[in-house]
Design an enzyme around this catalytic site. Structure first.
Site, PDB file in Angstrom:
ATOM      1  N   SER A 150       0.692  -1.159  -0.176  1.00 39.14           N
ATOM      2  CA  SER A 150      -0.134   0.193  -0.419  1.00 39.14           C
ATOM      3  C   SER A 150       0.489   1.569   0.104  1.00 39.14           C
ATOM      4  O   SER A 150       1.933   1.379   0.210  1.00 39.14           O
ATOM      5  CB  SER A 150      -0.394  -0.180   1.197  1.00 39.14           C
ATOM      6  OG  SER A 150      -1.293   1.193   1.346  1.00 39.14           O
ATOM      7  N   TYR A 163      -1.734  -0.767  10.903  1.00 42.79           N
ATOM      8  CA  TYR A 163      -1.787  -1.077   9.082  1.00 42.79           C
ATOM      9  C   TYR A 163      -0.894  -0.485   8.253  1.00 42.79           C
ATOM     10  O   TYR A 163      -0.271  -1.763   7.877  1.00 42.79           O
ATOM     11  CB  TYR A 163      -3.384  -0.115   8.616  1.00 42.79           C
ATOM     12  CG  TYR A 163      -3.554  -0.771   6.783  1.00 42.79           C
ATOM     13  CD1 TYR A 163      -3.876  -1.900   6.983  1.00 42.79           C
ATOM     14  CD2 TYR A 163      -3.194   0.805   6.739  1.00 42.79           C
ATOM     15  CE1 TYR A 163      -3.609  -2.396   4.688  1.00 42.79           C
ATOM     16  CE2 TYR A 163      -3.003   0.178   5.426  1.00 42.79           C
ATOM     17  CZ  TYR A 163      -3.710  -1.079   4.601  1.00 42.79           C
ATOM     18  OH  TYR A 163      -3.999  -1.421   3.447  1.00 42.79           O
TER      19      TYR A 163
END
Length: 256
Positions: A150, A163
């Site tokens: 990401s 995350y």
């Protein structure tokens, strides 16, 4: 989706997190270009519907209801795919979870869920399938291991600490694996998307993150899963000696 582009004919692919979003779009794209595809996720009924769509369009696919945090289940899936299609030579290691929250709320179960899926799940898939990748490369096949990271691996976002840390792990793991496995003719790459319109946003319960995403949606045209799938398709269609290590794909208006 139809089998109109045959540049992946003969390849055997596995896609994790294939029941929705980026995983589903990528599985359909790979099958549409001629690959035999194993779709892996926990929601078997959803996978069955996707496989039916692929089959009706002339592709070949199977559905495997597997939780990638369960090593025995992933190992069994590896044997199933090998028996059905032969050695896997393309892995899109894509299953993941995004559960932002304030660190002082101490939501340990959410932290563990993200680590188990985004880190340990990635490693379990690699553990199960690396012998097949090595064997396929030794047989002269083009071989790809692609991990979904990401843009969050590169930047700092409030309330996304766990995350972003898991995605930083995936990115650095991928860089190191490329050096190691490249010597065995296995290409290793990562996709680092910005905001993608998937059901991940629907999993967010922390109000601060929900507000941020809602505001972002007013000013940014989010990526669609098919946009990321096209990037994966580009990676795996390169000549065997070409390894694109990393693709960062962002909405045009997203700065970071």
């Amino acid at each position: 989706m139809s089998v109109r582009n045959g540049n992946l004919v003969g390849r055997v692919a596995i896609v994790t997190g294939a029941s929705s979003g980026i995983g589903l779009a990528t599985a359909k794209l790979l099958a549409g270009r001629g690959a035999k595809v194993a779709l892996v996720a926990r929601r078997k009924e959803t996978l069955d519907k996707a496989v039916q769509q692929i089959t009706l369009s002339g592709g070949e696919a199977i559905a495997l209801g597997v939780d990638v945090t369960d090593q025995a289940a992933v190992d069994a899936a590896a044997e199933t795919v090998k028996a059905r299609f032969g050695h896997v030579d393309l892995i899109f290691n894509n299953a993941g979870a995004m559960l932002p929250g304030a660190i002082d709320e101490r939501k340990l179960a959410e932290w563990e869920r993200q680590i188990d899926l985004n880190v340990t799940g990635v490693m379990r898939v690699i553990h199960a399938f690396i012998p097949q990748l090595v064997a396929a490369a030794e047989e002269g096949a083009t071989v790809d291991l692609i991990n979904t990271s990401s843009i969050a691996a590169q930047y700092v976002y409030p309330y996304f600490s766990v995350y972003t840390a898991t995605k930083a792990y995936v990115s650095h793991l991928t860089r190191n694996l490329r050096v190691e496995l490249g010597q065995k003719n296995i290409r290793v790459s990562m996709i680092e998307p910005g905001i993608v319109a998937t059901e991940l946003q629907g999993h967010v319960t922390f109000q601060g993150a929900k507000d941020w995403l809602a505001q972002a949606e007013k000013t940014i045209e989010f990526l669609q899963p098919e946009d990321v799938a096209e990037a994966v398709g580009f990676l795996v269609s390169q000549p065997r000696h070409v390894n694109l290590q990393q693709i960062t794909i962002m909405p045009t208006k997203q700065g970071m």
